[in-house]
Design an enzyme around this catalytic site. Structure first.
Site, short mmCIF file in Angstrom:
data_model
loop_
_atom_site.label_atom_id
_atom_site.label_comp_id
_atom_site.label_asym_id
_atom_site.label_seq_id
_atom_site.Cartn_x
_atom_site.Cartn_y
_atom_site.Cartn_z
N ASP A 160 -22.95 31.66 34.07
CA ASP A 160 -23.92 31.32 33.04
C ASP A 160 -24.58 29.59 33.47
O ASP A 160 -23.08 29.48 34.03
CB ASP A 160 -23.29 31.29 31.58
CG ASP A 160 -23.07 33.30 30.81
OD1 ASP A 160 -23.81 33.60 31.54
OD2 ASP A 160 -22.43 32.99 29.31
N ASP A 189 -19.20 29.37 33.77
CA ASP A 189 -19.93 28.59 33.43
C ASP A 189 -19.93 27.76 33.97
O ASP A 189 -19.18 26.86 34.57
CB ASP A 189 -19.25 28.54 31.77
CG ASP A 189 -19.35 29.94 31.08
OD1 ASP A 189 -19.74 30.73 30.95
OD2 ASP A 189 -17.97 30.21 30.94
N ASP A 191 -16.43 35.37 33.50
CA ASP A 191 -17.39 34.63 34.23
C ASP A 191 -17.94 33.00 34.29
O ASP A 191 -16.50 32.75 34.47
CB ASP A 191 -19.13 35.17 32.73
CG ASP A 191 -18.61 34.17 31.87
OD1 ASP A 191 -17.62 33.40 32.02
OD2 ASP A 191 -20.02 33.67 31.18
#
Ligand code: DCT
Ligand code: MG
Length: 394
Positions: free
Chosen positions: A318, A235, A233
């Site tokens: 995120d 962040d 992902d």
């Protein structure tokens, strides 16, 4: 613990801690040669671990053993293998012979036996067995879906399910919103995100953040801040210039992504941060800051999937927006790696009588919170040499 291992397999013994005098200068551990291995610290926060892993053949094997134990619910023994792998990752050179492991901390009998077999045969039979194990393979597959944790994976496995097709056609299974998105975008979000893609996303996030607050800043954190080329992902941590602005920023960013038609999934978790509840004693739990877990469309240059005929890729993002005065602790926490953070907290508690988490650093001796404007301040409070983000790949 013994029962969790397959019959006939050696059982890991309790990991030995070669606790060092914490006052000993750790400088040498950064440049330790095989001769100086006795100076390797038992704490990951006293080791410099870059991405240049000279012992991948051993660490991959140990991490598969750790993962398999996690899938069996044996967190303690799993952590022992993770620590063993982490120590090897920090070494400046490859192990050359079995004797090289002798003076290293965190290597138990079982880890040493695995290393020995790899020296002798080039691979570990136990690891090969795990890789072919139906339970391991199924747990690995199911838990790779966004929103599917170990409990759900185990539940599905115990019900005899082995493939996504079986899960999705099982009428009694009701997927939650996160899992539904996880399956819907599985093909894209199971592929690694590149640094180039992360940089492209940063521009998109920055643009949205600046629309809400032109003085707010966005920084990449997590694995990319540690120098990784790929991540699962991306962040980001958002810094707002004045206290109290952090609560409005994420809902506004989400609205903007919606209006740009790039939002595929969002889970906004509003802040539950309450300064009066500090210090927390629960260090493994999520922090209380305003955060969101997203899946967004990222435009790609070339069409990745001709059949789908689309010019975007779904990517997991995120975002966290801590209050200004909590920013440094949050940045340190979100930079990781997970094992590095775990050991920082363990070191603070056991060696310094201080409590560290994503919110604060608290000194139990004086009952005071220790202020920090930079990550260097936090390391200094702990009497630790500063470890750069790219050296935190423990
Ligand atoms: N973290 C934290 N508190 C949370 C969630 C995460 O302190 N509530 C930390 C641990 C590592 C870091 O944030 C980023 O988490 P991941 O994205 O899971 O890890 P990563 O190191 O970025 O790995 P990857 O490259 O696979 O994304
Ligand atoms: Mg990450």
């Amino acid at each position: 613990f013994t029962e969790s291992m397959s019959a006939g397999q050696p059982v890991p013994v309790e990991i030995r801690h070669y606790i060092q005098d914490p006052s000993v200068d750790q400088k040498s551990s950064a440049h330790s040669s095989a001769k100086q291995d006795s100076t390797v610290s038992t704490y990951a926060c006293q080791r410099r671990t870059t991405l240049n892993n000279h012992n991948k053949i051993f660490t991959d094997a140990l991490e598969i053993l750790a993962e398999n134990l996690e899938f069996c619910g044996d967190q303690g023994p799993s952590l022992a293998f993770r620590r063993a792998a982490s120590v090897l990752k920090s070494l400046p050179a490859a192990l050359r012979r079995q004797e090289d492991t002798q003076r290293l901390p965190c290597l138990g009998e079982h880890s040493k036996a695995i290393i020995e077999e790899i020296f002798e045969c080039g691979s570990s039979s136990r690891v090969e067995e795990i890789l072919n194990d139906e339970r391991y393979r199924t747990m690995k597959l199911f838990s790779s879906v966004f929103g599917v944790g170990l409990k759900t994976s185990e539940n599905w496995f115990c019900r005899g399910l082995r493939t996504f097709e079986q899960v999705l056609s099982e009428p009694s299974i009701r997927l939650n919103r996160m899992q539904t998105a996880g399956f819907l975008f599985y093909e894209d979000i199971s592929k690694p995100v590149s640094r180039t893609e992360a940089s492209a996303l940063k521009i998109i996030v920055e643009e949205a953040v600046i629309c809400v607050n032109p003085f707010a800043t966005v920084s990449i954190t997590g694995g990319f801040r540690r120098g990784k080329e790929f991540g699962h992902d991306v962040d980001f941590i958002i810094k707002t210039p004045e206290a109290g602005q952090e609560d409005v920023i994420l809902p506004a960013v989400i609205e903007r992504f919606k209006s740009q038609n790039i939002l595929l999934y969002s889970d906004l978790q509003e802040s539950t941060f309450d300064i009066r509840q500090l210090p927390t004693h629960c260090f493994d739990a999520m922090d209380h800051f305003s955060k969101c877990f997203l899946i967004v469309k990222l435009k790609c240059e070339q069409e990745t999937d001709a059949r789908a005929a689309r010019d975007w890729k779904a990517v997991r993002v995120d975002l966290v927006a801590p209050p200004l005065e909590r920013y440094t602790y949050a940045l340190l926490g979100w930079t990781g790696s997970t094992l590095f953070e775990r050991d920082l907290r363990r070191f603070a508690r056991l060696e310094r009588g201080k409590l560290l988490d994503n919110h604060a650093l608290y000194d139990k001796a004086t009952n005071t919170f220790l202020p920090a404007n930079t990550e260097e301040d936090i390391f200094a409070h702990l009497g630790l040499e500063y470890i750069e983000p790219w050296q935190r790949n423990a």
